[in-house]
Design an enzyme around this catalytic site. Structure first.
Site, mmCIF file in Angstrom:
data_model
loop_
_atom_site.group_PDB
_atom_site.id
_atom_site.type_symbol
_atom_site.label_atom_id
_atom_site.label_comp_id
_atom_site.label_asym_id
_atom_site.label_seq_id
_atom_site.Cartn_x
_atom_site.Cartn_y
_atom_site.Cartn_z
ATOM 1 N N ASP A 248 29.553 -15.872 -5.289
ATOM 2 C CA ASP A 248 29.336 -15.145 -6.535
ATOM 3 C C ASP A 248 30.575 -15.317 -7.420
ATOM 4 O OD1 ASP A 248 28.232 -13.119 -8.330
ATOM 5 O OD2 ASP A 248 27.171 -12.348 -6.578
ATOM 6 N N ASP B 53 27.840 -14.126 -12.374
ATOM 7 C CA ASP B 53 27.580 -12.754 -12.785
ATOM 8 C C ASP B 53 27.600 -12.597 -14.312
ATOM 9 O OD1 ASP B 53 27.299 -9.979 -11.853
ATOM 10 O OD2 ASP B 53 29.223 -9.675 -12.865
ATOM 11 N N GLU C 203 23.275 -15.332 -14.123
ATOM 12 C CA GLU C 203 22.605 -14.058 -14.377
ATOM 13 C C GLU C 203 22.671 -13.816 -15.879
ATOM 14 O OE1 GLU C 203 22.769 -9.406 -12.920
ATOM 15 O OE2 GLU C 203 24.581 -10.415 -13.608
ATOM 16 N N HIS D 23 20.411 -7.081 -5.069
ATOM 17 C CA HIS D 23 21.233 -5.907 -4.773
ATOM 18 C C HIS D 23 21.272 -4.904 -5.932
ATOM 19 C CE1 HIS D 23 23.507 -8.580 -7.218
ATOM 20 N NE2 HIS D 23 24.383 -7.625 -7.471
ATOM 21 N N ASP D 24 20.693 -5.239 -7.088
ATOM 22 C CA ASP D 24 20.682 -4.326 -8.241
ATOM 23 C C ASP D 24 19.314 -3.688 -8.457
ATOM 24 O OD1 ASP D 24 23.328 -4.926 -8.927
ATOM 25 O OD2 ASP D 24 22.733 -6.552 -10.274
HETATM 26 O O1 TEU Z 1 24.608 -7.010 -12.851
HETATM 27 C C1 TEU Z 1 24.333 -6.910 -14.214
HETATM 28 C C2 TEU Z 1 23.766 -5.594 -14.637
HETATM 29 O O2 TEU Z 1 24.232 -5.041 -15.582
HETATM 30 C C3 TEU Z 1 22.598 -4.976 -14.008
HETATM 31 O O3 TEU Z 1 22.339 -5.425 -12.761
HETATM 32 C C4 TEU Z 1 22.744 -3.483 -13.986
HETATM 33 O O4 TEU Z 1 23.629 -3.099 -13.027
HETATM 34 C C5 TEU Z 1 21.463 -2.779 -13.772
HETATM 35 O O5 TEU Z 1 20.690 -3.367 -12.820
HETATM 36 C C6 TEU Z 1 20.732 -2.599 -15.076
HETATM 37 O O6 TEU Z 1 20.827 -1.281 -15.402
HETATM 38 C C7 TEU Z 1 25.718 -7.681 -12.370
HETATM 39 C C8 TEU Z 1 25.822 -7.462 -10.871
HETATM 40 O O7 TEU Z 1 24.708 -8.023 -10.239
HETATM 41 C C9 TEU Z 1 25.989 -6.004 -10.617
HETATM 42 O O8 TEU Z 1 25.933 -5.685 -9.254
HETATM 43 C C10 TEU Z 1 27.292 -5.591 -11.235
HETATM 44 O O9 TEU Z 1 27.441 -4.206 -11.126
HETATM 45 C C11 TEU Z 1 27.387 -5.975 -12.717
HETATM 46 O O10 TEU Z 1 26.928 -7.284 -12.974
HETATM 47 C C12 TEU Z 1 28.828 -5.955 -13.160
HETATM 48 O O11 TEU Z 1 29.533 -6.982 -12.557
#
Ligand code: TEU
Ligand code: CA
Length: 594
Positions: A113, A218, A275, A350-351
Site C-alpha cells: 500500500d 491510497d 484508489e 477494510h473501509d
Molecule cells: O480511504 C479513503 C477514504 O476516505 C474512505 O475509505 C473513507 O474512509 C470512507 O470509507 C468514506 O467515508 C483510504 C484508506 O483506504 C483508508 O483506510 C484511510 O483511512 C484513508 O484513505 C486515509 O488514508
C-alpha cells in the site's frame, strides 16, 4: 441505460491489450486482523506466511497488504512515520523478505500500500516542517496563514476533513495552519514541491527492488490540489465545514504526477491500482487507466459502495435499489470495455461493511446464498477481481448487539463524538447512528479472520485488539475448506472459471438483459470474435429473498444454454429454455454457457 437484448461477437481484442494483471485475482490481507503468530492479539507477517497455502488454494494470484510500515496507528497504518521501516508488532524487514519469497515461490505476487497523499504527523519530514517557517522541509506540506474575520482567527478555507471538523489545524509554533484531508495526525504532502514526488519515487523503487510487485495507491487522485485553495460551495448548510472535493479530486496536475510514478512501474512491469475517491465520471478515471496512459492499471471507484451513504453524511440513512446497482455496473462495464480502460472489481475492503449485509442478506437462511450470489456478480464482470479476507467465507457485519465500546475506527469514533456533542439530547439520532454503524462502519470488516472454532476463532491465543464476531464457531475457514458446498469452494470455482474462460469472463463485452427488471439482475458476457469456440455467458441473479419467476427473453444468447454454476447445486447441468418461465429461488444465481 442501454438495454441490449442481443449481442453479437464483436471486433477482436488486440493481443497487446491482454495483460497478466487483468487476469489476476487479488486477495486483500488486513495485517492486524489476519493471523497472529506470537500471541499478542495483533496479526503479523509471520501469521500471513503461515496462511499462504490457504490463499493460493483459493485461486488468488496477488496478495495486497494494507500498510505495514512504521506508524503511530492513528488510522490503522494510513499514517506512516517511516516508509522504510516495518511497524514492529507486524515484524521485521526480514519477515517481509520471507513473506515475499513465500509468495513468489507459490507463483503469486505481492502488492504493498502506497500512502503518499499524506504522512503521519510523526514523520521526520513533518517534524522538521512544523519546526520553523524557514526549515528546509517547510514546503513539503501545505501551510497557509490564518484568515482573520472580526478579529477572530479562522482556517484558510471551509474544507471539511473526511474524519470530521475542519481540514486545517492551527500550529501554535509557527502561527500557520496545515492541511489534512483526513485526521489532523495525517498532514497532506505538498506535491507542488518537486522534492516530494522525488522522495515518493525513491520509496516506489526501493520496495520494487525489495520484493514488491506493485502498489495499491491510497487516495491517489487527491495529490494535486487547486493552489488557490478556494472556499467550497455550501452543500451541507448544517455544518461550517464543506466538502472541497472539486478542488482536489483529480486536480490540475494529477496526471503529470501519476505519469512520474507510472514510468517507474513500467520499468518493472509492476501492478498498480489507484484508489480514486469522490469521482464518478468514468471519463475522468479513464485519463488515468486508459491503456495508453501509463499511469495506473486500474482504479477503485466508489459509486457502488457509496449507494447507501446519505448525501452529506456517510452515516445518514439511504436506501439503494437494484436499478441503481444495475445501472452503475453497466456504466463501468461498457465504458472501460469500449474505451480500452480497465476496471477494478470489488464490493469489500477494510473501509467497507461486509457485502452480504449491505447488498444482499445476512439473515441466517440467506447469508450463504447471498455470499455466492455476490461472488457471481463480481466474478462474472470484466476487470481485475479483488477479494477481501473473509469475503470468501461470506462473513457478515458485526452483530446487532455489538456495543459502542467495541469500535476502534477513527472515522466511526469521531462521527460519534461530533454527533453526541452537537446533539446531546437527541437520543433518536444516536440510535439511528448506531444502526448505520452496524451497516457501514469500517470496523465491520476489521474483525479478526475466522480460521476455526477454537478460542478467538484461531486468530490469536490472546485477546484480539478488536473482538471476534461471535458467529465464528460455525462460520470459519476450517469448516468451509472441508465442505465442498461452502462459500469458499464457490469462490474457488468462480476464480477457476475466470482462468478457463478468460476471453468471456475477463475480456468479454457486457450487456444488460431486461434493464428494467426490479428483482433480477441478468446480463450477458460475450467474447470477441477471434476466440476459438468461445462460450457466451448468461448470468441471472435473483436479488430477492423470495422466489421470483423469470422468463429468458428470446435471442439473448446462442444455443445451447446449460447451467454451469449455481448456488442451487441441483440446477447445474439443466438447460434454460427460451421464452419458458423458470422460478428462481431466493437469492438464486445462475451462470449458463451458450
Ligand atoms: O480511504 C479513503 C477514504 O476516505 C474512505 O475509505 C473513507 O474512509 C470512507 O470509507 C468514506 O467515508 C483510504 C484508506 O483506504 C483508508 O483506510 C484511510 O483511512 C484513508 O484513505 C486515509 O488514508
Ligand atoms: Ca502478533
Amino acid at each position: 441505460m442501454p438495454s441490449l437484448e442481443y449481442t453479437q461477437a464483436e471486433t477482436p481484442l488486440p493481443d497487446n491489450l491482454k495483460k497478466w494483471w487483468k487476469e489476476s485475482c487479488v486477495y486483500q490481507v488486513y495485517p492486524s486482523s489476519f493471523c497472529d503468530s506470537n500471541g499478542d492479539g495483533i496479526g503479523d507477517i509471520q501469521g500471513i506466511i503461515s496462511k499462504l497455502d490457504y490463499i493460493k488454494n483459493l485461486g488468488s494470484d496477488i496478495i495486497w497488504l494494507n500498510p505495514i510500515f512504521s506508524s503511530p496507528q492513528v488510522d490503522m497504518g494510513y499514517d506512516i512515520s517511516d516508509y522504510y521501516g516495518i511497524h514492529p508488532p507486524y515484524g521485521t524487514l526480514q519477515d517481509l523478505d520471507e513473506l515475499a519469497a513465500g509468495i513468489h515461490s507459490r507463483g503469486m505476487k505481492l502488492v504493498l500500500d502506497l500512502v503518499v497523499n499524506h504522512t503521519s504527523d510523526q514523520h521526520r519530514w513533518f517534524q522538521e516542517s512544523r519546526s520553523s517557517v524557514i526549515n528546509a522541509y517547510r514546503d513539503w506540506y501545505i501551510w497557509r496563514k490564518p484568515v482573520f474575520r472580526d478579529g477572530e482567527r479562522h482556517p484558510p478555507n471551509n474544507w471539511r476533513s473526511y474524519f470530521g471538523g475542519s481540514a486545517w489545524t492551527y500550529d501554535e509554533g509557527t502561527g500557520e495552519y496545515y492541511l489534512h484531508l483526513f485526521a489532523s495526525e495525517q498532514p497532506d504532502l505538498n506535491w507542488e514541491n518537486p522534492q516530494v514526488p522525488a522522495a515518493v519515487h525513491d520509496i516506489v523503487r526501493y520496495w520494487l527492488d525489495h520484493g514488491a510487485d506493485g502498489f495499491r495507491m491510497d487516495v491517489i487522485n487527491f495529490i494535486s490540489k487547486d493552489q488557490t485553495f478556494p472556499d467550497a460551495p455550501i452543500t451541507n448548510p448544517g455544518s461550517p465545514w464543506q466538502t472541497g472535493k472539486q478542488f482536489y479530486a483529480c486536480g490540475p496536475r494529477l496526471h503529470e504526477y501519476l505519469q512520474g510514478i507510472g514510468k517507474i512501474l513500467k520499468e518493472y512491469d509492476a501492478f498498480s491500482v489507484g484508489e480514486m475517491l469522490d469521482v464518478d465520471d468514468a471519463a475522468e478515471i479513464l485519463k488515468a487507466v486508459g491503456h495508453d496512459r501509463e499511469e495506473v492499471n486500474m482504479a477503485f471507484h466508489f459509486e457502488i459502495v457509496n449507494m447507501d451513504h446519505g448525501p452529506t453524511d456517510k452515516f445518514a440513512q439511504r436506501k439503494w435499489d437494484l436499478g441503481e446497482l444495475k445501472s452503475i455496473v453497466s456504466k463501468w462495464q461498457h465504458f472501460m470495455h469500449d474505451n480500452h480502460g480497465w476496471n477494478a472489481i470489488y464490493l469489500e475492503n477494510h473501509d467497507q461493511g461486509r457485502s452480504v449485509s449491505r447488498f444482499a442478506s445476512d439473515q441466517p437462511e440467506h447469508r450463504e446464498l447471498s455470499a455466492k450470489l455476490l461472488a457471481t456478480l463480481l466474478g462474472c464482470q470484466s476487470g481485475t477481481l479483488f477479494v477481501y479476507q473473509g469475503q470468501e467465507l461470506g462473513m457478515p457485519n458485526v452483530p446487532q448487539d455489538w456495543p459502542l465500546d467495541n469500535y476502534r475506527d477513527i472515522e466511526t469514533l469521531n462521527h460519534w463524538k461530533e454527533l453526541t456533542s452537537s446533539n446531546p439530547e437527541k437520543t433518536s439520532l444516536h440510535q439511528s447512528a448506531l444502526t448505520e454503524y452496524r451497516l457501514k462502519s469500517r470496523d465491520n470488516s476489521r474483525t479478526p479472520m475466522q480460521w476455526d472454532d477454537s478460542l478467538n476463532a484461531g486468530f490469536s491465543t490472546a485477546k484480539p485488539w478488536i473482538p471476534v464476531h461471535k458467529d465464528y464457531a460455525t462460520l470459519n475457514a476450517a469448516a468451509q475448506v472441508k465442505d465442498p458446498g461452502s462459500v469458499y469452494w464457490y469462490w474457488s470455482k468462480i476464480l477457476e472459471f475466470r482462468k478457463l474462460y478468460s476471453d468471456t469472463l475477463v475480456y468479454g463485452s457486457f450487456a444488460l438483459v431486461e434493464a428494467e427488471n426490479r428483482d433480477v439482475f441478468a446480463f450477458v458476457r460475450s467474447p470477441s470474435a477471434r476466440s476459438q469456440l468461445p462460450p457466451q455467458a448468461l448470468i441471472v441473479l435473483n436479488f430477492r429473498p423470495y422466489e421470483v419467476s423469470w422468463t429468458l427473453p428470446p435471442k439473448v444468447i446462442s444455443n445451447p444454454r446449460h447451467v454451469v454454476l449455481s448456488n442451487y447445486p441441483e440446477r447445474i447441468g439443466s438447460k434454460l429454455t427460451e421464452s419458458g418461465s423458470i422460478s428462481l429461488g431466493p437469492m438464486e444465481a445462475l451462470v449458463c454457457f451458450g
